[in-house]
Design a protein around this motif. Structure first.
Motif, PDB file in Angstrom:
ATOM      1  N   HIS A 166     -15.612  81.793   9.165  1.00 51.75           N
ATOM      2  CA  HIS A 166     -14.961  80.974   8.129  1.00 51.75           C
ATOM      3  C   HIS A 166     -15.920  80.813   6.967  1.00 51.75           C
ATOM      4  O   HIS A 166     -17.126  80.634   7.160  1.00 51.75           O
ATOM      5  N   ASP A 203     -16.309  78.360   4.819  1.00 55.99           N
ATOM      6  CA  ASP A 203     -16.833  77.018   4.544  1.00 55.99           C
ATOM      7  C   ASP A 203     -17.152  76.179   5.779  1.00 55.99           C
ATOM      8  O   ASP A 203     -17.970  75.281   5.702  1.00 55.99           O
ATOM      9  N   GLN A 204     -16.468  76.423   6.872  1.00 56.07           N
ATOM     10  CA  GLN A 204     -16.593  75.585   8.055  1.00 56.07           C
ATOM     11  C   GLN A 204     -17.387  76.304   9.150  1.00 56.07           C
ATOM     12  O   GLN A 204     -17.425  77.530   9.177  1.00 56.07           O
ATOM     13  N   CYS A 260     -16.893  77.530  11.961  1.00 58.48           N
ATOM     14  CA  CYS A 260     -15.932  78.045  12.927  1.00 58.48           C
ATOM     15  C   CYS A 260     -15.560  79.473  12.548  1.00 58.48           C
ATOM     16  O   CYS A 260     -16.100  80.029  11.596  1.00 58.48           O
ATOM     17  N   GLU A 270      -7.812  79.004  13.252  1.00 59.49           N
ATOM     18  CA  GLU A 270      -9.236  78.666  13.326  1.00 59.49           C
ATOM     19  C   GLU A 270      -9.635  78.623  14.793  1.00 59.49           C
ATOM     20  O   GLU A 270      -8.852  78.187  15.641  1.00 59.49           O
ATOM     21  N   TRP A 278     -12.821  77.239  17.131  1.00 59.14           N
ATOM     22  CA  TRP A 278     -13.971  76.324  17.090  1.00 59.14           C
ATOM     23  C   TRP A 278     -14.630  76.178  18.450  1.00 59.14           C
ATOM     24  O   TRP A 278     -13.955  76.202  19.483  1.00 59.14           O
ATOM     25  N   THR A 331     -18.687  71.202  18.407  1.00 61.98           N
ATOM     26  CA  THR A 331     -18.938  71.322  16.977  1.00 61.98           C
ATOM     27  C   THR A 331     -17.789  70.709  16.185  1.00 61.98           C
ATOM     28  O   THR A 331     -18.008  69.991  15.208  1.00 61.98           O
ATOM     29  N   LEU A 332     -16.560  70.970  16.633  1.00 60.81           N
ATOM     30  CA  LEU A 332     -15.399  70.443  15.922  1.00 60.81           C
ATOM     31  C   LEU A 332     -15.424  68.918  15.884  1.00 60.81           C
ATOM     32  O   LEU A 332     -15.281  68.330  14.813  1.00 60.81           O
ATOM     33  N   THR A 374     -17.960  67.562  13.425  1.00 56.31           N
ATOM     34  CA  THR A 374     -17.876  67.963  12.026  1.00 56.31           C
ATOM     35  C   THR A 374     -17.118  66.897  11.235  1.00 56.31           C
ATOM     36  O   THR A 374     -15.977  66.578  11.569  1.00 56.31           O
ATOM     37  N   ASP A 377     -15.015  64.959   8.240  1.00 56.92           N
ATOM     38  CA  ASP A 377     -13.923  65.225   7.293  1.00 56.92           C
ATOM     39  C   ASP A 377     -12.865  66.209   7.774  1.00 56.92           C
ATOM     40  O   ASP A 377     -12.167  66.807   6.954  1.00 56.92           O
ATOM     41  N   LEU A 378     -12.739  66.396   9.079  1.00 56.57           N
ATOM     42  CA  LEU A 378     -11.644  67.207   9.595  1.00 56.57           C
ATOM     43  C   LEU A 378     -10.449  66.289   9.842  1.00 56.57           C
ATOM     44  O   LEU A 378     -10.614  65.090  10.082  1.00 56.57           O
TER      45      LEU A 378
END
Length: 166
Positions: free
Chosen positions: A51, A53-54, A56, A134, A136, A140-141, A144, A146-147
């Motif tokens: 990805h 930006d993320q 994942c 996505e 993940w 980690t998810l 993280t 702002d999800l």
């Protein structure tokens, strides 16, 4: 691509030592319809990428490549500076996918580098984002910021359902 079905839903997959994982049922049928084998047998091709930006992975069917290229072309052109140069990192970030086959049960081998980059160990959380999926590492998810709350809650739910502590 109006005839592509959209990816919705999520789920958790067990990743074996070779990186083999099964796409959850909620997403598997959409992928199978979007990426059928030419010979009509079960299975097809999935493209797995880091990805942009993320922390994942992002996965999609080959038909999405045309849409992705159009988006990256547009973003590249918008980056053109007064000197006429464009930002080459736009396409570098967006064009790192690796096509891998999946079988009739939705199993595929996650490519080594993307899996390493995303820190995916023995479990992978899959989440449909309409155009793509996505993938993940569950820990980690949930760490993280702002999800979307529903996405984090779904990951927690599927892990709890399988007895996986986060």
């Amino acid at each position: 691509m109006a005839d592509r079905r959209l990816y919705q839903g999520g789920g958790l997959g067990l990743v074996d030592d070779k990186g083999r994982v099964a796409i959850p049922n909620a997403l598997r049928s959409t992928l199978a319809e979007n990426a059928p084998r030419a010979d009509g047998k079960d299975g097809g091709t999935i493209i797995v990428a880091v990805h942009e930006d993320q922390p994942c992975l992002v996965a999609y069917d080959p038909a999405y490549l045309a849409e992705l290229k159009a988006e990256l072309d547009k973003r590249t052109e918008l980056s053109r500076g007064s000197d006429g140069k464009v930002d080459p990192n736009i396409k570098r970030n967006g064009a790192n996918g690796e096509a891998v086959p999946f079988d009739g049960s939705g199993r595929f081998i996650m490519p080594g580098f993307p899996r390493f980059h995303a820190g995916i160990g023995s479990h992978a959380f899959f989440w449909g984002t309409l155009d793509a999926i996505e993938i993940w590492d569950p820990k980690t998810l949930v760490e993280t910021p702002d999800l979307p709350r529903a996405m984090v809650s779904a990951c927690r739910y599927y892990c709890q359902e399988k007895g996986i502590a986060l």
